[in-house]
Design an enzyme around this catalytic site. Structure first.
Site, PDB file in Angstrom:
ATOM      1  N   HIS A 147       0.845  -1.210   0.000  1.00 53.35           N
ATOM      2  CA  HIS A 147       0.000   0.000   0.000  1.00 53.35           C
ATOM      3  C   HIS A 147       0.879   1.260   0.000  1.00 53.35           C
ATOM      4  CE1 HIS A 147      -3.387   2.542   0.868  1.00 53.35           C
ATOM      5  NE2 HIS A 147      -4.199   1.534   1.076  1.00 53.35           N
ATOM      6  N   GLU A 250      -0.565   1.159  -5.623  1.00 55.34           N
ATOM      7  CA  GLU A 250      -0.396  -0.017  -4.787  1.00 55.34           C
ATOM      8  C   GLU A 250      -0.368  -1.296  -5.627  1.00 55.34           C
ATOM      9  OE1 GLU A 250      -3.902   0.208  -2.246  1.00 55.34           O
ATOM     10  OE2 GLU A 250      -3.829   2.379  -2.374  1.00 55.34           O
TER      11      GLU A 250
END
Ligand code: BG6
Length: 280
Positions: A147, A250
């Protein structure tokens, strides 16, 4: 408050990385003297909540999880251990951290596993490799993602390339499936998209001076996220104006679950390389 445990990888005066053992979250990447990762001024470092920024690891579930289990899984909120001590040459500095199942993870996901996260810093690049080892007698399946929060001088000037014709799930429009039409994507409103089976590399225009090439290995999908104004004000650990100085790109294995047989291993990585000039 518990002691925060941070590992520093120092290549030289201008290039370093910091990793918080909480979630094995990379919280800083200084390249050529400048911070490249965004961490919110309101991020909470209580060794419980996921750190709002840097590179949290999503495993074994991307997004909401059924039966009140935590969004994005537990890897980002567990304390990791050092697996391989820091290794340094004149070209590179690296470390590996690991997370294994325990009583808490088994309550959420009843399997035996080991995750290894390797962080490798060179002069102009940061490489992160996530390895999942199935140590259980049963097969299991999961989704996973890195992330990555990039720090931006101004979202106005950010562009992401190499997604034209990619299919995506638009989470802002209740999961509507679309096909990307743009060569050069600019963010000017809330964006929450899962690009599926898309290009392996993305060129990120961070500013008019800096570009980052994101190279993925074994991560077929890419999530693009910026909460924009309204969502930003609703997040307790995110400043209401900070949507202007960040974007999440991500790499992940999220649009379908990855099945891993007993005793099998899966590895995937992202490599971020910085270029200090404008592409034509
Ligand atoms: C992104 C998701 O990966 O993470 C978004 O696509 C989500 O839907 C965002 O809002 C942040 O999630 P969290 O749990 O860290 O607030």
């Amino acid at each position: 408050m518990k002691k925060i445990e941070v590992i520093s990888l120092v290549l030289d005066d201008s290039n370093r990385v910091e990793i918080n053992l909480h979630g094995s979250t990379i919280t800083s990447w200084i390249s050529n003297k400048e911070e490249r990762l965004f961490v919110s001024e309101k991020a909470i470092f209580d060794n419980k909540k996921a750190i709002r920024g840097g590179i949290p690891i999503v495993f074994p579930q991307f997004g909401p999880w059924d039966n009140n289990r935590p969004q994005h899984g537990f890897a980002r909120t567990k304390k990791w251990k050092i697996k391989d001590e820091i290794k340094k040459t004149s070209q590179e500095v690296s470390v590996s951290l690991s997370l294994s199942d325990d009583e808490d993870t088994r309550k959420l996901w009843n399997y035996s596993f080991e995750l290894i996260f390797e962080i490798r810093l060179t002069l102009n690049s940061l490489k992160n490799t996530l390895t999942v080892i199935n140590k259980d007698s049963s097969d299991f399946d999961f989704t996973c993602l890195l992330h990555t929060y990039f720090k931006l001088p101004d979202i106005e000037n950010f562009r992401i390339h190499d997604l034209k014709t990619a299919h995506f799930i638009d989470k802002v429009e209740n999961g509507l499936e679309k096909v990307e039409q743009e060569d050069s994507i600019k963010i000017a409103s809330e964006v929450d998209r899962v690009y599926t089976n898309c290009s392996k590399n993305h060129r990120l225009e961070i500013s008019n001076k800096t570009q980052i090439i994101l190279e993925k290995t074994n991560f077929p999908d890419t999530v693009l996220w910026n909460p924009w104004i309204e969502k930003a004000t609703k997040m307790a650990d995110f400043g209401s104006e900070e949507y202007k100085i960040m974007v999440c790109v991500e790499p992940g294995y999220v649009s379908k679950r990855l099945a891993l047989k007993s005793n099998e291993t899966f590895s995937a990585s992202q490599k971020l390389t910085i270029f200090f000039f404008k592409f034509v």
